[in-house]
Design an enzyme around this catalytic site. Sequence first.
Site, short mmCIF file in Angstrom:
data_model
loop_
_atom_site.label_atom_id
_atom_site.label_comp_id
_atom_site.label_asym_id
_atom_site.label_seq_id
_atom_site.Cartn_x
_atom_site.Cartn_y
_atom_site.Cartn_z
N GLY A 223 0.82 -1.20 0.00
CA GLY A 223 0.00 0.00 0.00
C GLY A 223 0.85 1.25 0.00
O GLY A 223 2.09 1.19 0.00
N GLY A 224 0.17 2.40 0.03
CA GLY A 224 0.87 3.67 -0.09
C GLY A 224 1.89 3.92 1.00
O GLY A 224 3.05 4.24 0.73
N GLU B 72 5.22 -11.47 5.63
CA GLU B 72 4.30 -12.41 5.00
C GLU B 72 4.28 -12.19 3.50
O GLU B 72 4.43 -13.11 2.71
CB GLU B 72 2.90 -12.30 5.62
N GLY C 143 -2.34 -10.89 9.06
CA GLY C 143 -1.18 -11.12 9.91
C GLY C 143 -0.85 -9.96 10.83
O GLY C 143 0.20 -9.96 11.48
#
Length: 430
Positions: free
Chosen positions: A216-217, A237, A335
């Site tokens: 993500g950002g 992960e 996670g």
Amino acid sequence: MSNWQQSYDDKLLTATDAAATIKSGDHIWLPVGAGEPDVFLKALIDRKESLKDVVTHQILPAKPGYFDKESSAHIRHDSLFVSGASREAVHQGWADFTPSHFHEIPRLIREYWPVDVVSTVVSPMDEHGYFSLGLGVDYTWEALHKAKTVIVEVNQDAPRCYGNCQVHISQITHIVECPNPVPELACAPLTDLDITIGGYVAELIDDGSTLQIGFGGVPNAVCEALKNKKDLGIHTEMVTEGILGLAECGAVNNSKKTWNRGKLIGTFAWGSKSLYEFMHENPMIEMHPVDYTNNPYNIGRHDNMVAINATIEVDLFGQCCSESMGPKQWSGTGGQVDFFRGANISKGGKGFVTMPSTAKSGTISRIVPMLKQGAVVTTSKNDVDHVVTEYGVAKLRGKCIRERALALISIAHPDFRDELREYAEKMHII
């Protein structure tokens, strides 16, 4: 090789013929994201009307569309992590959601959940008869060992990886060959807000730390800001494009890890073709099942472990809702808790919960007196460490409720600080 090649040829089917082996009532397990078997699933949906009570179990589909409202009467999807591909289905009730911590899924498979079929993308077979599950080891490894039928989809672009991710042709029931490229996951351009939050996090990461970084950002901005660091390690992960950038520039070499020194550890990968090429037969990279990568006690074996994840809203006690909008399920636990608990066990470990200070164009504060009615507490007040917005960092772990509330108010958007302080006073926590 000739013996294994004969076995390969004997097990090779078309996708249509492989899908024809599925029976009504079967429970089919599929891996995360890029490991999803594309041509097998298309063939399965093509024969949906001949089936009933089939269930597909998966944590994160790569492509919306292999299940839909019409197909749910025949093949129902069970989502282990709600995403854009499954959100509408779960909200409307024609798909299910099963909550869990990511690291516990293999045990639940082993001890509780049914597995009739597992299907996954694999690398081409090597000279010893082995395929690699490098794109998605996750819980697929456990499901594969319990399944009555194992259908692998060989993709020439799938990386052959090291680690506990090898499956031998003797363990496989049917082989399908896929001509399509491995699904890629594009990175959105970084915003100024991403860069600001990512910069705050990066400032608190020391040389030699071991990192878990999501997608993500903000995680991508953290990776950009870490390129001037030294001797970083990865135990994560998801292997992402941001991690590729850190490895290519030399910031990540895994030399200071106190466990699996010299190795970059992950359980699934999703990114660009360049990422998959980087992973292929790279001796630095090992892919392992998720009950290895996400076990909090394994994570805590690393000194200076850093976990970085996002949340939706945080209340003044430090409770983090990272997966729902009120009672409406938006994602899943994944996670996040695994890694925050592992970082808390780690000597010198740090956990960072990141989020913009507001939502809906600045009209709603993400730091709130109390979580919305029905909101899911993902990371508890006992597990949270740092909370980060574009206005700074609030260190919560080890602090009393009054100190937590004051720290959180200080990183809220200025337009909401007075209101939050009034609520805190009425609640008698400051």
